[in-house]
Design an enzyme around this catalytic site. Structure first.
Site, mmCIF file in Angstrom:
data_model
loop_
_atom_site.group_PDB
_atom_site.id
_atom_site.type_symbol
_atom_site.label_atom_id
_atom_site.label_comp_id
_atom_site.label_asym_id
_atom_site.label_seq_id
_atom_site.Cartn_x
_atom_site.Cartn_y
_atom_site.Cartn_z
ATOM 1 N N ARG A 94 -0.333 14.141 -12.725
ATOM 2 C CA ARG A 94 -1.058 13.125 -11.974
ATOM 3 C C ARG A 94 -1.662 13.600 -10.654
ATOM 4 O O ARG A 94 -1.432 14.694 -10.204
ATOM 5 C CB ARG A 94 -0.140 11.927 -11.700
ATOM 6 C CG ARG A 94 1.105 12.233 -10.908
ATOM 7 C CD ARG A 94 1.839 10.920 -10.637
ATOM 8 N NE ARG A 94 3.065 11.103 -9.913
ATOM 9 C CZ ARG A 94 4.253 11.269 -10.477
ATOM 10 N NH1 ARG A 94 4.366 11.280 -11.787
ATOM 11 N NH2 ARG A 94 5.333 11.422 -9.725
ATOM 12 N N ASP A 95 -2.394 12.663 -10.073
ATOM 13 C CA ASP A 95 -2.959 12.764 -8.725
ATOM 14 C C ASP A 95 -4.055 13.828 -8.615
ATOM 15 O O ASP A 95 -3.966 14.747 -7.791
ATOM 16 C CB ASP A 95 -1.846 13.023 -7.682
ATOM 17 C CG ASP A 95 -0.695 12.036 -7.806
ATOM 18 O OD1 ASP A 95 -0.908 10.965 -8.397
ATOM 19 O OD2 ASP A 95 0.410 12.335 -7.318
ATOM 20 N N SER A 148 -2.809 7.578 -8.155
ATOM 21 C CA SER A 148 -3.597 8.272 -7.136
ATOM 22 C C SER A 148 -4.658 9.196 -7.720
ATOM 23 O O SER A 148 -4.553 9.655 -8.853
ATOM 24 C CB SER A 148 -2.663 9.073 -6.240
ATOM 25 O OG SER A 148 -1.977 8.164 -5.421
ATOM 26 N N MET A 195 0.843 -1.198 0.000
ATOM 27 C CA MET A 195 0.000 0.000 0.000
ATOM 28 C C MET A 195 0.877 1.246 0.000
ATOM 29 O O MET A 195 1.856 1.311 0.722
ATOM 30 C CB MET A 195 -0.885 0.003 1.247
ATOM 31 C CG MET A 195 -1.725 1.261 1.380
ATOM 32 S SD MET A 195 -2.807 1.214 2.823
ATOM 33 C CE MET A 195 -1.651 1.655 4.114
ATOM 34 N N GLU A 198 3.681 16.053 -6.086
ATOM 35 C CA GLU A 198 2.701 14.964 -6.159
ATOM 36 C C GLU A 198 1.538 15.262 -5.213
ATOM 37 O O GLU A 198 1.672 16.039 -4.263
ATOM 38 C CB GLU A 198 3.351 13.638 -5.745
ATOM 39 C CG GLU A 198 4.517 13.233 -6.656
ATOM 40 C CD GLU A 198 5.144 11.892 -6.300
ATOM 41 O OE1 GLU A 198 5.406 11.113 -7.232
ATOM 42 O OE2 GLU A 198 5.381 11.610 -5.115
ATOM 43 N N GLN A 209 -3.532 3.204 -2.917
ATOM 44 C CA GLN A 209 -2.616 2.631 -3.902
ATOM 45 C C GLN A 209 -2.217 1.246 -3.420
ATOM 46 O O GLN A 209 -1.663 1.094 -2.320
ATOM 47 C CB GLN A 209 -1.375 3.527 -4.031
ATOM 48 C CG GLN A 209 -1.618 4.816 -4.771
ATOM 49 C CD GLN A 209 -1.853 4.567 -6.239
ATOM 50 O OE1 GLN A 209 -0.914 4.377 -7.002
ATOM 51 N NE2 GLN A 209 -3.109 4.557 -6.666
ATOM 52 N N ASP A 217 -0.131 5.645 -1.281
ATOM 53 C CA ASP A 217 -1.016 6.788 -1.015
ATOM 54 C C ASP A 217 -2.468 6.431 -0.687
ATOM 55 O O ASP A 217 -3.063 5.572 -1.338
ATOM 56 C CB ASP A 217 -1.107 7.696 -2.249
ATOM 57 C CG ASP A 217 0.225 7.997 -2.871
ATOM 58 O OD1 ASP A 217 1.256 7.606 -2.320
ATOM 59 O OD2 ASP A 217 0.222 8.626 -3.939
ATOM 60 N N TRP A 252 9.375 7.257 0.680
ATOM 61 C CA TRP A 252 9.845 6.526 -0.508
ATOM 62 C C TRP A 252 11.297 6.075 -0.369
ATOM 63 O O TRP A 252 11.741 5.191 -1.097
ATOM 64 C CB TRP A 252 9.654 7.362 -1.773
ATOM 65 C CG TRP A 252 8.249 7.297 -2.267
ATOM 66 C CD1 TRP A 252 7.363 8.325 -2.377
ATOM 67 C CD2 TRP A 252 7.543 6.125 -2.706
ATOM 68 N NE1 TRP A 252 6.153 7.866 -2.842
ATOM 69 C CE2 TRP A 252 6.237 6.526 -3.060
ATOM 70 C CE3 TRP A 252 7.886 4.782 -2.820
ATOM 71 C CZ2 TRP A 252 5.284 5.625 -3.519
ATOM 72 C CZ3 TRP A 252 6.932 3.882 -3.284
ATOM 73 C CH2 TRP A 252 5.651 4.311 -3.632
ATOM 74 N N TRP A 255 6.067 -2.138 -4.294
ATOM 75 C CA TRP A 255 5.279 -1.301 -5.203
ATOM 76 C C TRP A 255 5.151 -1.947 -6.587
ATOM 77 O O TRP A 255 6.096 -2.532 -7.091
ATOM 78 C CB TRP A 255 5.956 0.071 -5.325
ATOM 79 C CG TRP A 255 5.159 1.047 -6.113
ATOM 80 C CD1 TRP A 255 4.180 1.871 -5.653
ATOM 81 C CD2 TRP A 255 5.248 1.299 -7.523
ATOM 82 N NE1 TRP A 255 3.652 2.622 -6.680
ATOM 83 C CE2 TRP A 255 4.288 2.288 -7.842
ATOM 84 C CE3 TRP A 255 6.030 0.785 -8.548
ATOM 85 C CZ2 TRP A 255 4.111 2.775 -9.130
ATOM 86 C CZ3 TRP A 255 5.840 1.264 -9.841
ATOM 87 C CH2 TRP A 255 4.883 2.256 -10.115
HETATM 88 C C1 FRU Z 1 3.023 9.399 -4.581
HETATM 89 C C2 FRU Z 1 2.900 8.729 -5.926
HETATM 90 C C3 FRU Z 1 1.881 9.433 -6.770
HETATM 91 C C4 FRU Z 1 1.426 8.375 -7.718
HETATM 92 C C5 FRU Z 1 1.466 7.149 -6.846
HETATM 93 C C6 FRU Z 1 1.828 5.904 -7.572
HETATM 94 O O1 FRU Z 1 3.471 8.568 -3.573
HETATM 95 O O2 FRU Z 1 4.154 8.701 -6.554
HETATM 96 O O3 FRU Z 1 2.349 10.598 -7.401
HETATM 97 O O4 FRU Z 1 0.157 8.620 -8.218
HETATM 98 O O5 FRU Z 1 2.421 7.401 -5.838
HETATM 99 O O6 FRU Z 1 1.676 4.789 -6.762
#
Ligand code: FRU
Length: 738
Positions: free
Chosen positions: A406-407, A345, A286, A458, A304, A288, A544, A312
């Protein structure tokens, strides 16, 4: 006699043929061991003038070739092009075996040419500098005159090919089979797959009754002893036969052979670092929090999720709901990858007025598809967020100018009567508006030159909050991997928003919502009822820098506790505080309470509670009077400890977790984690501890530091130390959290 003679001849011929076969030795067409290409014709620059001695300049490590040289078209880098052509030869054996690697694009390949036609073609099965052995079956071409061409006609990334040891043989020596299909005739609900997070990823496509189902999965199938098992659910298909197609099946890998249909999937929930009151995924990876929305008494938390491993990959949206922000019910995965990409995300809204036409009150998810490019897509649910239908005309927002795009966080902006989306666009936040969630128009862009910019931006969020004196201000959250203590963190801006443009107040940025190393990508819930009035937040309790390495097995990583965000004054200006939601107080089981303890130098409580399962809370109110600082140290019988050092001269909190427990996996543990303190007459310190994490809130969340810890047993001893002069612990409470 005659008859005997006949049998003798027959035997001789059978035996003779066999021996003949065995005797037919391999014919090496090229081993590329010389200091030039010999009889091979060289065109262009890519292959240089001689076979390479392994890795070329600026190339990743080349391996898997034989001898000391190979044909490597990385001379001059990826952009050079060229070709090697063999002398003509007769196809005198059943197979052509060879080693191949490099890029797998269309324009880097090796081919067998008979007459004017290419009769066989091979690409590197993976983008990899490790060569693999493949084979062409050429039984139908025996006796033909042929040439081999090795072609690099590609510029740019992976625009090169590696080839070695081309031979004619009567034996198929390939180590791999491409598109190997493993079929199960079963009516069981699961296929159980043995996993090892350290095994290389295998690309696997599920097929149901012969038809492709879903997007390919990347799974780290254990080669050796399985470390844990994960399920591929197949019950929803109601099929009689399911198969897994392996893009590249290594013949000597026993892993795929262990995959088995099963009636149940029992995973090991109770790991030592499994949190007891923080949300963690049932199994798998898991990161975000996504799609947080409140509807009909339920707080939805999508996230996520990799359902096929504890690292990941394969991004899906996992799903859980809570009615009290304390207990979470696991629900099936809500969104799975498709041809537009994996599901990154995003957010979710309740479309009360049916602006999108999916039905009044539908939950609409807005997410990033991460495919060839990043695009924004929508999906809707009319069953309370349980199942989603993807919109047929996805994507709804594309902009080829951005690689990192994104996001999306979407919310209804009542004043301008439109949906507003904030989207991370490389190192800015772009703001879009829409009447119907389907057509989006860019309104403005925020953030150039403002705040922290050490990595891409992000997971933005934008929402209004009341100031203590009753004004409305807007807060923008932006996550990035350039935090105040290294790695992931979330910054914020305070300003005004008119429906089109967000303007940050002139302040000294960056400001951080949390100074710890484990609160990332947090955003807030949509649609929390106005009668409640709170702005509720949850973050990914990780970083990360070490997210994939934390010492758990079946699952990896957890969320912070849900927190309420408010704008408060630090005495000079507004700051964003975050504080555990009040619902969590209902978990408290009092263990110990003390009042007015004067600490001259050191004060120690040996046992915080008699039974400590690692899930508890400490609340202390410390009056430093004239002391220059104080320390709070939590420790266990193993001598592991975490130290909170309040330096009142410099107005800083330093958290030292170098000796907090296991640290080898998670790096950077020797560095003290710093946070600014707002000077005050007393310091109310609240610590939420849950097996592998400690969330530290000072003075109602004016300073927050969330961090991971991996003690081998729960800390059960508290030591308070005074520096310079005595301090008074006005109040100390210890609660188990149940
Ligand atoms: C942030 C991120 C987001 C992306 C997701 C991918 O942690 O990098 O920008 O959408 O994780 O899992």
């Amino acid at each position: 006699m005659k008859r005997h003679y006949f049998y003798f001849l027959l035997l001789l011929s059978v035996f003779g043929t066999g021996v003949g076969c065995l005797r037919q030795s391999d014919i090496v067409l090229a081993d590329f061991e010389g200091d030039n290409y010999g009889t091979w014709q060289v065109e262009g620059e890519a292959f240089g003038s001689a076979p390479a001695r392994g890795t070329l300049e600026a190339q990743m490590d080349v391996s898997g070739f034989e001898g000391s040289r190979l044909a490597n078209s990385y001379y001059g880098g990826d952009d050079t092009r060229g070709m090697l052509v063999s002398p003509s030869f007769v196809v005198e054996r059943d197979y052509v075996n060879f080693l191949i690697g490099g890029g797998k694009g269309e324009d880097v390949y090796m081919e067998l040419v008979v007459g004017d036609s290419a009769v066989r073609i091979a690409h590197s099965p993976a983008e990899s500098e490790r060569l693999m052995r493949l084979s062409w079956d050429v039984r139908d071409l025996r006796g033909e005159q042929a040439v081999i061409r090795i072609v690099d006609n590609q510029r740019g990334g992976w625009g090169h090919i590696l080839v070695d040891q081309i031979e004619l043989s009567n034996r198929d020596k390939s180590g791999v089979i491409e598109n190997y299909e493993l079929t199960f005739e079963t009516d069981q609900p699961y296929l159980l797959v043995p996993i090892d997070d350290n095994a290389p990823e295998m690309r696997v496509q599920l097929k149901v009754d012969g038809r492709v189902a879903g997007a390919p999965m990347n799974i780290r199938i254990a080669r050796g002893e399985p470390v844990y098992w994960l399920p591929i659910p197949i019950d929803r298909y109601d099929a009689t036969s399911v198969s897994l197609v392996f893009a590249l099946f290594e013949k000597d890998n026993p892993g795929p052979g262990r995959i088995t249909p099963a009636a149940t999937f029992d995973y090991e929930y109770a790991e030592p670092y499994r949190p007891l009151y923080h949300f963690s995924p049932p199994y798998g990876w898991m990161n975000d929090p996504n799609g947080m929305v409140y509807k009909d008494g339920e707080y939805h938390l999508y996230y996520q999720h990799n359902p096929y491993g504890s690292t990941w990959g394969n991004m899906h949206w996992g799903h859980a709901v809570s009615r009290d922000l304390r207990h979470w019910e696991y629900l099936p995965v809500a969104l799975a990858p498709d041809s537009l990409g994996t599901i990154f995300s995003g957010s979710a809204v309740v479309d009360h007025d049916n602006t999108a036409g999916f039905g009044a009150g539908a939950i609409v998810a807005i997410y990033t598809s991460d495919g060839r490019m990043q695009t924004q897509c929508i999906a809707y649910s009319t069953d309370g967020g349980r199942t989603f239908t993807k919109y047929a005309h996805n994507p709804v927002l594309v902009d080829a100018a951005y690689r990192d795009f994104r996001d999306p966080k979407v919310f209804w902006h009542a004043t301008s009567r439109q949906w507003v989306m904030v989207l991370a666009t490389t190192q800015t936040v772009s703001i879009y508006g829409s009447p119907d969630l389907k057509t989006w128009t860019k309104q403005s862009e925020f953030g150039e030159g403002l705040g922290a910019h050490g990595s891409v931006w992000e997971c933005p969020d934008l929402f209004p909050l009341q100031t203590p004196d009753g004004r409305t201000k807007w807060v923008m959250l932006v996550s990035l991997n350039d935090g105040p203590n290294g790695g992931s963190a979330t910054q914020y801006f305070i300003g005004d928003f008119d429906g089109r443009t967000f303007r940050a107040d002139p302040r000294s940025y960056p400001l951080w919502i949390d100074h710890g190393r484990a609160n990332y990508a947090g955003v807030t819930w949509n649609d929390v009822p106005a009668s409640d009035g709170r702005r509720l937040f949850i973050g990914w309790m990780c970083n990360w820098e070490y997210g994939n390495l934390t010492p758990t097995c079946n699952f990896r990583n957890a969320m912070t506790v849900p927190r309420e965000l408010s704008l408060v004054s630090d005495g000079h200006q507004l700051v964003l505080s975050s504080y555990p939601v009040r619902e969590l107080e209902q978990m408290r089981v009092p263990q110990l309470s003390q009042k007015d303890v004067t600490v001259d130098t050191v004060y120690r409580i040996d046992e915080l509670m008699s039974v400590n399962d690692g899930a508890y809370e400490l609340e202390l109110s410390v009056v430093p009077s004239s002391a220059s600082g104080f320390d709070l140290v939590l420790s266990n019988a193993e001598g592991e400890h975490i130290d909170l050092h309040f330096d009142l001269n410099t107005a800083r909190l330093g958290i030292d977790h170098a000796q907090s427990g296991k640290a080898e996996h998670v790096g950077n543990f020797t560095k003290v984690i710093e946070a600014p303190l707002t000077p005050a007459g007393h310091y109310k310190v609240r610590l939420l501890i849950d097996r592998a994490s400690m969330e530290c809130f000072i003075n109602e969340g004016r300073t927050v530091s969330t961090n991971l810890i991996f003690p081998t047993s729960p800390y059960n001893t508290l030591t308070v130390k005074a520096a310079g002069a005595p301090v008074v612990v006005k109040q100390l409470d210890v609660y188990a959290l149940k």
